[in-house]
Design a protein around this motif. Structure first.
Motif, PDB file in Angstrom:
ATOM      1  N   SER A  81       0.775   6.752  -7.807  1.00 36.79           N
ATOM      2  CA  SER A  81      -0.519   6.159  -8.199  1.00 36.79           C
ATOM      3  C   SER A  81      -0.735   4.763  -7.610  1.00 36.79           C
ATOM      4  CB  SER A  81      -0.629   6.099  -9.727  1.00 36.79           C
ATOM      5  OG  SER A  81       0.457   5.360 -10.259  1.00 36.79           O
ATOM      6  N   ILE A  83      -0.739   3.991  -4.640  1.00 37.16           N
ATOM      7  CA  ILE A  83      -1.536   4.120  -3.416  1.00 37.16           C
ATOM      8  C   ILE A  83      -3.019   3.897  -3.728  1.00 37.16           C
ATOM      9  CG2 ILE A  83      -2.152   5.649  -1.473  1.00 37.16           C
ATOM     10  CD1 ILE A  83       0.773   5.187  -1.302  1.00 37.16           C
ATOM     11  N   ASP A  84      -3.461   4.388  -4.886  1.00 40.96           N
ATOM     12  CA  ASP A  84      -4.844   4.136  -5.312  1.00 40.96           C
ATOM     13  C   ASP A  84      -5.013   2.733  -5.863  1.00 40.96           C
ATOM     14  OD1 ASP A  84      -6.040   6.499  -4.759  1.00 40.96           O
ATOM     15  OD2 ASP A  84      -5.682   7.392  -6.740  1.00 40.96           O
ATOM     16  N   GLN A  85      -3.980   2.303  -6.599  1.00 41.28           N
ATOM     17  CA  GLN A  85      -4.093   1.061  -7.381  1.00 41.28           C
ATOM     18  C   GLN A  85      -4.130  -0.208  -6.543  1.00 41.28           C
ATOM     19  OE1 GLN A  85      -0.764   1.903 -10.081  1.00 41.28           O
ATOM     20  NE2 GLN A  85      -1.700   0.451 -11.443  1.00 41.28           N
ATOM     21  N   ASP A  87      -4.429  -2.555  -2.807  1.00 43.08           N
ATOM     22  CA  ASP A  87      -5.143  -2.664  -1.530  1.00 43.08           C
ATOM     23  C   ASP A  87      -4.188  -2.743  -0.348  1.00 43.08           C
ATOM     24  OD1 ASP A  87      -7.858  -2.892  -2.615  1.00 43.08           O
ATOM     25  OD2 ASP A  87      -7.108  -4.772  -3.476  1.00 43.08           O
ATOM     26  N   GLU A 109      -5.272  14.403   2.020  1.00 40.98           N
ATOM     27  CA  GLU A 109      -6.146  13.543   1.207  1.00 40.98           C
ATOM     28  C   GLU A 109      -5.673  12.091   1.200  1.00 40.98           C
ATOM     29  OE1 GLU A 109      -3.104  14.934  -1.797  1.00 40.98           O
ATOM     30  OE2 GLU A 109      -4.000  15.655   0.050  1.00 40.98           O
ATOM     31  N   LEU A 110      -4.433  11.862   1.655  1.00 36.62           N
ATOM     32  CA  LEU A 110      -3.895  10.506   1.668  1.00 36.62           C
ATOM     33  C   LEU A 110      -4.170   9.792   2.986  1.00 36.62           C
ATOM     34  CD1 LEU A 110      -0.346  10.747   0.081  1.00 36.62           C
ATOM     35  CD2 LEU A 110      -2.156   9.181  -0.573  1.00 36.62           C
ATOM     36  N   ASP A 113      -5.992   6.442   2.872  1.00 39.30           N
ATOM     37  CA  ASP A 113      -5.319   5.456   2.028  1.00 39.30           C
ATOM     38  C   ASP A 113      -3.982   5.021   2.598  1.00 39.30           C
ATOM     39  OD1 ASP A 113      -7.167   5.068   0.148  1.00 39.30           O
ATOM     40  OD2 ASP A 113      -6.288   6.388  -1.366  1.00 39.30           O
ATOM     41  N   LYS A 116      -2.953   1.706   4.071  1.00 38.90           N
ATOM     42  CA  LYS A 116      -2.596   0.562   3.215  1.00 38.90           C
ATOM     43  C   LYS A 116      -1.100   0.326   3.198  1.00 38.90           C
ATOM     44  CE  LYS A 116      -5.878   1.700  -0.479  1.00 38.90           C
ATOM     45  NZ  LYS A 116      -5.838   2.093  -1.914  1.00 38.90           N
TER      46      LYS A 116
END
Ligand code: 4NP
Length: 165
Positions: A81, A83-85, A87, A109-110, A113, A116
Motif C-alpha cells: 500500500s 506505493i499508493d500512499q 509520492d 496496473e503498477l 506508479d 515513484k
C-alpha cells in the motif's frame, strides 16, 4: 488553497540502520529550511525482523554526533500500500528496490506508479555504484561513511524537491 504535503519514504532491509538515518537527516534538513509543512517523511524495511525497535545504537550514536536524533524512531515493514500512499519511495540499494517490487506484486496496473520507486543514490551528486552499503556487520568506519553519503544525498534531494513541490 493549501497544497498537501509531499510524501517521501526511505527503504532499506531492516529499517534500523540506513533508512532511519535517511529519515532523520532529511527531516533535520527540512526543519532547518522551515519546510516541515511541505513534507511527510518516513522509513521502513522490506524485512520485518526489527519491527517496533529503535534504530541500531551505533547508527543513533553516529547521527547524534552530527546533531540528528534518531532515538524516537521505530522500525516498520514496507507494505504494498506504500506505493499508493507515497509520492517518492527511495531504496537504499538495488535489492531493496527488487524486494519492494516483489512485495508490491509489480504488474500492469503498477506500471505508472512504479516510477515513484527509485534508488536513493540517484539523487547523490557522487553516486558511486548507486547503492548505500549496509553497515550492520562492519565497524564504525562504515557508519561514518554511510552518514556522509546520506547527508550529501539528502541535501541534493531537498534542493531538487523544493523546486518541484
Ligand atoms: P539496514 O541494516 O537494512 O540498513 O537496517 C540491516 C539491519 C539488520 C539486518 C539487516 C540489515 N538484519 O538482518 O537483521
Amino acid at each position: 488553497m493549501k497544497k498537501p504535503p509531499y510524501r517521501i519514504v526511505f527503504i532499506c532491509l531492516g529499517n534500523i540502520c540506513r533508512s532511519p538515518l535517511a529519515e532523520g537527516v532529511f527531516r533535520h534538513l527540512v526543519r532547518e529550511a522551515g519546510l516541515e509543512e511541505r513534507f511527510e517523511i518516513a522509513s521502513a524495511g522490506t524485512g520485518g525482523w526489527h519491527v517496533g525497535e529503535p534504530p541500531d545504537r551505533r547508527m543513533i550514536k553516529t547521527a547524534a554526533q552530527h546533531g540528528v536524533d534518531l532515538s524516537k524512531q521505530r522500525a516498520q515493514q514496507f507494505k504494498a500500500s506504500f506505493i499508493d500512499q507515497y509520492d517518492l519511495i527511495l531504496g537504499m540499494d538495488r535489492s531493496n528496490v527488487e524486494n519492494m517490487l516483489l512485495i508490491a506484486g509489480a504488474g500492469d496496473e503498477l506500471d505508472a506508479d512504479i516510477q515513484k520507486v527509485r534508488l536513493f543514490r540517484d539523487f547523490d551528486p557522487h553516486p558511486g555504484n548507486g547503492e548505500v552499503p549496509d553497515p550492520y556487520y562492519g565497524g564504525q568506519k562504515g557508519f561514518d561513511e554511510v552518514y556522509e553519503m546520506v547527508l550529501r544525498t539528502c541535501k541534493n534531494l531537498l534542493s531538487q524537491l523544493r523546486e518541484a513541490v
